[in-house]
Design an enzyme around this catalytic site. Structure first.
Site, mmCIF file in Angstrom:
data_model
loop_
_atom_site.group_PDB
_atom_site.id
_atom_site.type_symbol
_atom_site.label_atom_id
_atom_site.label_comp_id
_atom_site.label_asym_id
_atom_site.label_seq_id
_atom_site.Cartn_x
_atom_site.Cartn_y
_atom_site.Cartn_z
ATOM 1 N N PRO A 144 0.816 -1.215 0.000
ATOM 2 C CA PRO A 144 0.000 0.000 0.000
ATOM 3 C C PRO A 144 0.850 1.266 0.000
ATOM 4 O O PRO A 144 0.339 2.369 -0.197
ATOM 5 C CB PRO A 144 -0.830 -0.118 1.289
ATOM 6 C CG PRO A 144 -0.106 -1.095 2.144
ATOM 7 C CD PRO A 144 0.628 -2.014 1.213
ATOM 8 N N GLU A 184 2.840 -7.740 8.815
ATOM 9 C CA GLU A 184 3.215 -6.316 8.748
ATOM 10 C C GLU A 184 3.964 -5.986 7.468
ATOM 11 O O GLU A 184 4.271 -4.824 7.192
ATOM 12 C CB GLU A 184 4.100 -5.934 9.949
ATOM 13 C CG GLU A 184 3.350 -5.789 11.252
ATOM 14 C CD GLU A 184 2.157 -4.856 11.155
ATOM 15 O OE1 GLU A 184 2.284 -3.774 10.564
ATOM 16 O OE2 GLU A 184 1.088 -5.231 11.672
ATOM 17 N N ARG A 242 -3.587 -9.068 -20.355
ATOM 18 C CA ARG A 242 -4.475 -8.800 -21.498
ATOM 19 C C ARG A 242 -3.846 -7.854 -22.520
ATOM 20 O O ARG A 242 -4.353 -7.699 -23.625
ATOM 21 C CB ARG A 242 -5.859 -8.322 -21.035
ATOM 22 C CG ARG A 242 -5.911 -6.981 -20.411
ATOM 23 C CD ARG A 242 -7.283 -6.737 -19.814
ATOM 24 N NE ARG A 242 -8.318 -6.506 -20.810
ATOM 25 C CZ ARG A 242 -8.498 -5.348 -21.442
ATOM 26 N NH1 ARG A 242 -7.712 -4.318 -21.183
ATOM 27 N NH2 ARG A 242 -9.457 -5.202 -22.323
ATOM 28 N N ASP A 299 -10.058 0.992 -24.932
ATOM 29 C CA ASP A 299 -10.524 0.856 -23.554
ATOM 30 C C ASP A 299 -10.272 2.121 -22.748
ATOM 31 O O ASP A 299 -9.338 2.871 -23.032
ATOM 32 C CB ASP A 299 -9.757 -0.282 -22.841
ATOM 33 C CG ASP A 299 -10.352 -1.634 -23.158
ATOM 34 O OD1 ASP A 299 -11.533 -1.697 -23.486
ATOM 35 O OD2 ASP A 299 -9.596 -2.631 -23.068
HETATM 36 C C1 LIG Z 1 -1.464 -5.786 6.225
HETATM 37 S S1 LIG Z 1 -0.484 -5.393 4.810
HETATM 38 C C2 LIG Z 1 0.898 -4.589 5.540
HETATM 39 C C3 LIG Z 1 0.770 -3.101 5.584
HETATM 40 C C4 LIG Z 1 2.006 -2.433 6.144
HETATM 41 N N1 LIG Z 1 2.158 -2.699 7.546
HETATM 42 C C5 LIG Z 1 1.896 -0.929 5.892
HETATM 43 O O1 LIG Z 1 1.363 -0.223 6.751
HETATM 44 O O2 LIG Z 1 2.314 -0.462 4.829
HETATM 45 C C6 LIG Z 1 0.151 -6.936 4.315
HETATM 46 C C7 LIG Z 1 0.547 -7.041 2.865
HETATM 47 O O3 LIG Z 1 -0.577 -6.840 2.047
HETATM 48 C C8 LIG Z 1 -0.203 -6.275 0.799
HETATM 49 N N2 LIG Z 1 -1.062 -5.100 0.551
HETATM 50 C C9 LIG Z 1 -1.966 -4.584 1.407
HETATM 51 N N3 LIG Z 1 -2.603 -3.541 0.870
HETATM 52 C C10 LIG Z 1 -2.128 -3.372 -0.366
HETATM 53 C C11 LIG Z 1 -2.404 -2.457 -1.425
HETATM 54 N N4 LIG Z 1 -3.292 -1.482 -1.278
HETATM 55 N N5 LIG Z 1 -1.725 -2.598 -2.591
HETATM 56 C C12 LIG Z 1 -0.795 -3.564 -2.738
HETATM 57 N N6 LIG Z 1 -0.481 -4.458 -1.759
HETATM 58 C C13 LIG Z 1 -1.134 -4.374 -0.589
HETATM 59 C C14 LIG Z 1 1.284 -5.975 0.882
HETATM 60 O O4 LIG Z 1 1.992 -6.991 0.185
HETATM 61 C C15 LIG Z 1 1.573 -6.032 2.365
HETATM 62 O O5 LIG Z 1 2.886 -6.443 2.636
#
Ligand SMILES: C[S@@+](CC[C@H](N)C(=O)[O-])C[C@H]1O[C@@H](n2cnc3c(N)ncnc32)[C@H](O)[C@@H]1O
Length: 253
Positions: free
Chosen positions: A89, A116, A154, A169
């Site tokens: 994220p 985490e 795609r 698209d």
């Molecule tokens: C609970 S999340 C960890 C978040 C992290 N502690 C932070 O605050 O940035 C667990 C995993 O989910 C994935 N993830 C969660 N949200 C995501 C998003 N919006 N886009 C891409 N990957 C995401 C990532 O690979 C991350 O390591």
């Protein structure tokens, strides 16, 4: 036949990928050998007798972190020409432009975090790019990886039958796509726009372009900020959507 794109997905839950790519366009692309998907279970790269891959955080605090050794070994197994993407994220928001660029590569490695997240040293040593699928937090990177695979695959030549439909698209052209209609001509009191039944190709094209501009202006006006509009298009938008189009009028002055 060598596939055009190999994708390795590094995950703690490879079974999550059992179903999504067994259907439709992507399943056909895999069957034709245009793309290859390899799910790698990070646990299989752990030297721990119980295949543990996570540990408590240094510095304290709740939540576990994925250890670097099994992830490093898993990444190294995906080949030297790999391009490693960590789904997080914290990454750059994923767009169609990323998809276009990534669909031209041969070997993508998608790293799915859990808990985490992953040890920071993996990011420093192995990750080429960090992408997010939106400003919200999921429990793992698997669903984001599925989103990337679906969108990138795609665009690989041959995967979608008609390439012109991909180019038209939403987001590929910098605009949202115009509305679509099919049979029946009348549905619950609403008719198909007359121009689409006219057989006049030039008028249909003009209608599609204008409705594409209108839709973009109304729902995603910021997308029009950098787009060069002709005076005719601007005049039409000012007439069709006077309130929304005022912002464009200001810009053109
Ligand atoms: C609970 S999340 C960890 C978040 C992290 N502690 C932070 O605050 O940035 C667990 C995993 O989910 C994935 N993830 C969660 N949200 C995501 C998003 N919006 N886009 C891409 N990957 C995401 C990532 O690979 C991350 O390591």
């Amino acid at each position: 036949m060598n596939s055009q794109l190999r994708i390795h997905i590094l995950t703690l839950f490879p079974a999550m990928f059992d179903s999504p790519f067994k259907h439709g366009v992507i399943a056909r692309a895999i069957a034709k050998g245009l793309i290859e998907l390899h799910m790698l279970d990070i646990r299989n790269f752990s030297s721990d007798p119980h295949q543990r891959v996570d540990s408590m955080r240094f510095g304290g605090g709740p939540g576990m972190v994925l250890r670097p050794e099994p992830i490093a070994a898993a990444i190294e197994s995906t080949g030297n020409d790999r391009h490693v993407i960590y789904l997080t994220p914290q990454g750059t928001p994923f767009t169609q432009h990323h998809s276009e660029r990534l669909s031209a590569l041969n070997n993508l490695t998608l790293l799915c975090g859990r808990y985490e997240g992953i040890d920071e040293r993996i990011r420093s040593l192995y990750v080429d790019e960090e992408l997010s699928i939106g400003d919200y937090v999921l429990t793992g990177g698997e669903i984001p990886a599925m989103v990337l695979v679906d969108s990138i695959a795609r665009l690989v030549p041959g995967v979608v039958g008609k390439e012109e439909s991909v180019k038209a698209d939403s987001h590929s052209s910098g605009l949202l796509e115009h509305p679509h209609y099919t049979r029946p001509r009348q549905f619950k009191g609403l008719s198909v726009p007359e121009v689409l039944l006219s057989g006049n190709h030039a008028n249909v094209k003009l209608w599609e372009r204008r409705e594409s501009l209108r839709r973009t202006l109304v729902t995603r006006p910021e997308m029009l900020q950098d787009l060069a509009l002709s005076q005719d298009e601007l005049d039409w938008l000012l007439e069709a959507e006077p309130k929304a189009a005022r912002v464009l009028q200001k810009k053109s002055k």
